[in-house]
Enzyme design. Structure first.
Site, PDB file in Angstrom:
ATOM      1  N   CYS A 202     -13.546 -29.389  31.547  1.00 13.24           N
ATOM      2  CA  CYS A 202     -14.553 -28.376  31.864  1.00 13.24           C
ATOM      3  C   CYS A 202     -13.911 -27.049  32.258  1.00 13.24           C
ATOM      4  CB  CYS A 202     -15.498 -28.858  32.964  1.00 13.24           C
ATOM      5  SG  CYS A 202     -14.699 -29.290  34.522  1.00 13.24           S
TER       6      CYS A 202
ATOM      7  N   HIS B  94     -16.202 -29.457  39.353  1.00 12.66           N
ATOM      8  CA  HIS B  94     -16.688 -29.187  38.000  1.00 12.66           C
ATOM      9  C   HIS B  94     -16.788 -27.678  37.786  1.00 12.66           C
ATOM     10  CE1 HIS B  94     -18.690 -29.833  34.228  1.00 12.66           C
ATOM     11  NE2 HIS B  94     -19.766 -29.178  34.617  1.00 12.66           N
TER      12      HIS B  94
END
Length: 330
Positions: free
Chosen positions: A21, A282
């Site tokens: 990510c 994230h």
């Protein structure tokens, strides 16, 4: 890859390959910078390629083409990642990595593969000498120049030390809510070097205390701020979740620039966000589409249109600002 009949160019999700990510967020930000997009989509980069290290840049160009000229709402960055992973094993799929470190690696990789050298004659008080400079689309867009004025507090002599940058890492001055201007003031404030940090003054001939003042002498067309949210506390790294207010437009850097530094005000064009903790967090990206002028959230394969009010978040980690005359006139 999923087909999408009403696909808008530049709005293409990237599949997460497993802990990638951080890479996807950076790629979305770089692929939302119009001059960089135009440079790759037009094929100009092919003429500048250094053949021995061209593989990763060619893969980046192919991915850029898929994201802007393809017919799919989501593509896999597998080809690009596999090439980059060979050169930089750190960025494997096994572990989460720092988006800022990946960004610097990407900018360096693009610059090294696309740079061209030029030689010019420099004359100073002592002699004439040849100076070799290396330029690329990366230095043209992202590179700025700082000057550190170092003043000996004994004899008051000042020496200048220039330093180029592509990313400015800004300290967060408070745990309480603060502004980007507060971070900038903290970075550019005068500092005093004493004790073990003393300088050797060539005029005094000994080590002396010194005052150091930093100014921008060349503002880049696109300036990237890294908000230093991770800090060491003993043997452990902790995250600062301070809410930092940053403007979407009219960012003025003149208080931190030399009088001869020509620059416009800046508008925000992309944000990399980090949620969670360092090892299991994230990354996502907010990017302003250069055609629709609308903000979108990029969460790996998922893309969502967002209002301007949602661009301000306490998860912001990297801020991309563009000189206002650069992006929104196209």
């Amino acid at each position: 890859m999923e087909d999408m009949n009403s696909h808008c160019p530049g709005l293409t999700g990237l599949r997460n390959l497993g802990n990638t990510c951080y890479m996807n967020a950076i790629l979305q930000c770089l692929c939302s910078v119009p001059p960089l997009v135009e440079y790759f989509l037009s094929g100009k980069y092919k003429a500048a390629l250094q053949k021995d290290i061209s593989e990763s840049v060619t893969a980046f160009g192919c991915l850029m083409s898929d994201m802007w000229l393809g017919e799919f709402n989501c593509v896999s960055p597998e080809g690009f990642h596999s090439v980059l992973e060979k050169r930089y094993p750190t960025f494997s799929r096994r572990t989460q990595q720092d988006a800022q470190e990946f960004l610097i690696c990407m900018l360096n990789e693009l610059h090294e593969a696309l740079k061209k050298s030029s030689t010019r004659c420099v004359t100073d008080a002592k002699a004439s000498r040849e100076s070799v400079s290396e330029t690329s689309i990366i230095t043209q867009l992202f590179e700025g120049q700082l000057r550190y004025g170092i003043t000996c507090l004994e004899c008051k002599t000042t020496t200048d030390r220039p330093e180029s940058f592509t990313v400015l890492s800004l300290p967060i001055p408070s745990k309480r809510p603060c502004s980007l201007q507060d971070c900038l003031k903290c970075f550019f404030q005068q500092d005093t070097l004493t004790w073990n940090n003393q300088i050797h003054c060539s005029w005094c001939g000994t080590k002396q205390d010194a005052a150091v003042k930093c100014t921008i002498t060349k503002a880049p067309q696109i300036i990237i701020f890294h908000l230093k949210r991770f800090e060491w506390q003993g043997k452990h790294k902790r995250k600062l979740s301070t809410d930092i207010c940053y403007p979407l437009s009219s960012l003025d850097l003149s208080p931190y620039s030399s009088p001869l530094c020509c620059q416009d005000t800046y508008s925000l064009c992309a944000v990399v966000n980090h949620s969670g903790f360092l090892d299991d967090g994230h990354y996502t990206a907010f990017c302003k589409h250069s055609v629709t002028k609308t903000w979108y959230s990029f969460d790996d394969a998922q893309i969502t249109e967002i209002p301007n009010s949602s661009v301000q978040t306490d998860r912001a980690y990297l801020l991309f600002y563009a000189c206002q005359g650069l992006l929104w006139t196209h």
